[in-house]
Design a protein around this motif. Structure first.
Motif: not given
Ligand code: 5AD
Ligand code: SF4
Length: 463
Positions: A77-94
């Motif tokens: 569960x903890x890792x799924x949470x982090x992956x959501x966060x990384x996806x956000x960063x990726x949005x601004x940095x394709x």
């Protein structure tokens, strides 16, 4: 001119100038056990050889890696949470690449690929050598996926880039995988079959670390004490490896984790007693005090066998610290079984325990053929009783150290005070004491005069 000099230097260091000049940065987050920490160090080495520099700042990274754990539901569960966060960063940095590596990559490959629609990168624990080519694929817009498990891979020839900054303690991974098939455990499915690393590569790495002035090495394996290397006439079991490592490196002290009770031989215990530079700490996961539950767990030992191993430790290593893992609420566990766990804890008097509620893992034998039939409320209550008892035992054991002196390896400055060192004794207890003229990496005799639940507090013994 500067370029030519740099090229010469890098050539001398066996590094590829073009790769270095590309100057990409990677950021890595590691979850789970010490094996994962060691694996992240192997990954860092593979990446460095391919021109990546490590950064601690996620915003600077061209590549984010998350090394994952599947042991319990909440670790994932903890890792799924982090992956959501990384996806956000990726949005601004394709152009950013995000890779999931380790146990969750192995277990949940399809699900991870489905979630990470653009350029997924999913790499299992035996495929880290393929990382550079997989990253190239990702860079060119394709998928970078490899979750093939190996029967041979030990990364024995890769010198890890150590994550700890103090250059005092290092991990050496000596075997991988697990053949035990405990019925609750996902590890054999995500880490594959047991394999041991060539002892010569291990001894070479210990000597290299000694030369670099490291002071402590932890030998790691999912079942470290079932280490077994057989090649032509060279037969090395764990006790022999430990004996050789300790004899050849008097400047280093050695720890190891994690031991399986069924493989804890008298020979290993006696080797520990023989060498002052083998730390007097054994982590011996018991899981349950009930023979009936141990059988259902497929632990391959009974309560009586476990007690016999504890008696052997106490006989040959009277000052050793004993720690454990306990799991409560496994399938069909009754109140009597639970009481047996509590009474075993009373018997052993563990110094510390990692305590868990059973969490069903899909695909394991327990998930396939047993009922997860202990109600959540009961699991919680039993876990609380176990924690309460352990807290009392740990406190009592800590108090017994008052007035005793220990050799403490200084690992750094105490978090609470700039004026105090923090280190560990051979038993792996954290010790804090006032600074004088010693430095990090020194071993100092400290006499304990008080304790807190987590720490021993003392003063340097003046000769
Ligand atoms: N549920 C809860 N705890 C588990 N462990 C392993 N598998 C599970 C599970 N399915 C615990 C064991 C092991 C430690 C690393 O994690 O106690 O020793
Ligand atoms: Fe899992 Fe049992 Fe292997 Fe430990 S020994 S990794 S608990 S299967």
């Amino acid at each position: 001119m500067i370029y030519e000099l740099l090229t010469l230097f890098l050539h001398w260091k066996n590094l590829d100038v073009k790769k270095i000049m590309a100057n990409k940065k990677f950021y890595i987050e590691t979850y789970g056990c010490q094996m994962n920490v060691a694996d992240s160090e192997v990954v860092a080495s593979v990446l460095k050889d391919n021109g990546y520099l490590k950064t601690q700042d996620i915003n600077q990274a061209d590549l984010i890696l998350v090394n994952t754990c599947s042991i319990r539901e909440n670790a994932e569960q903890r890792v799924w949470g982090r992956l959501d966060k990384f996806r956000q960063i990726k949005k601004g940095k394709p152009e950013l690449k995000v890779g999931v590596i380790g146990c969750m990559a192995e277990r949940l490959k399809e699900k991870l690929v489905e979630k990470e629609k653009t350029r997924p990168c999913v790499i299992g624990p035996d495929a880290y050598r393929a990382l550079p080519s997989l990253l190239e694929r990702v860079e060119s817009g394709q998928k970078g996926i490899n979750t093939i498990l190996s029967k041979e891979e030990t990364y024995g020839d890769i010198i890890p880039i150590r994550a700890a900054e103090n250059n005092i303690s290092a991990f050496i991974s000596i075997m991988r995988g697990c053949n035990n098939m405990c019925s609750y455990c996902i590890v054999p499915y995500v880490r594959g079959r047991e394999r041991s690393r060539d002892p010569q590569t291990i001894l070479n790495e210990t000597q290299l670390l000694a030369k670099e002035c490291f002071k402590e090495i932890t030998l790691l394996g999912q079942n470290v004490n079932s280490y077994n290397w057989e090649h032509k006439e060279n037969k090395t079991n764990f006790s022999k490896l430990l004996d050789e490592a300790a004899s050849k490196n008097p400047s280093l002290r050695f720890r190891f984790a994690t031991s399986h009770p069924k493989d804890l031989s008298d020979e290993i215990i006696k080797t520990m007693a023989k060498h002052p530079n083998i730390c007097k700490h054994i982590h011996l996961p018991v899981q349950s005090g009930s023979s009936k539950i141990l059988k259902k767990m497929n632990r391959k030992y009974s309560r009586e066998w476990y007690i016999d191993r504890i008696d052997a430790i106490k006989k040959h290593l009277p000052d050793a610290e004993i720690t454990t893992d306990i799991m409560t609420g496994f399938c069909s566990e009754t109140e009597e079984d639970h009481q047996e766990t509590l009474s075993l804890m009373e018997y052993v008097q563990y110094d510390y325990a990692y305590m868990f509620k059973y969490s069903e893992r899909p695909g394991t034998k327990a998930a396939r053929v047993m009922d997860d039939d202990v109600p959540e409320e009961t699991k919680k209550r039993r876990l609380n009783e176990i924690i309460d008892l352990q807290t009392k035992i740990s406190e009592k054991n800590k108090l017994k150290t008052i007035g005793k002196s220990f050799d403490v390896l200084i690992e750094g400055t105490s978090k609470k005070s700039e004026d105090e060192h923090f280190g560990r004794n051979s038993q792996n207890q954290v010790v804090v004491f006032p600074k004088d003229d010693e430095k990090t990496g020194d071993i100092v005799k400290v006499k304990i005069d008080k304790t807190t639940p987590a720490t021993l507090i003392g003063k340097k013994v003046q000769f």
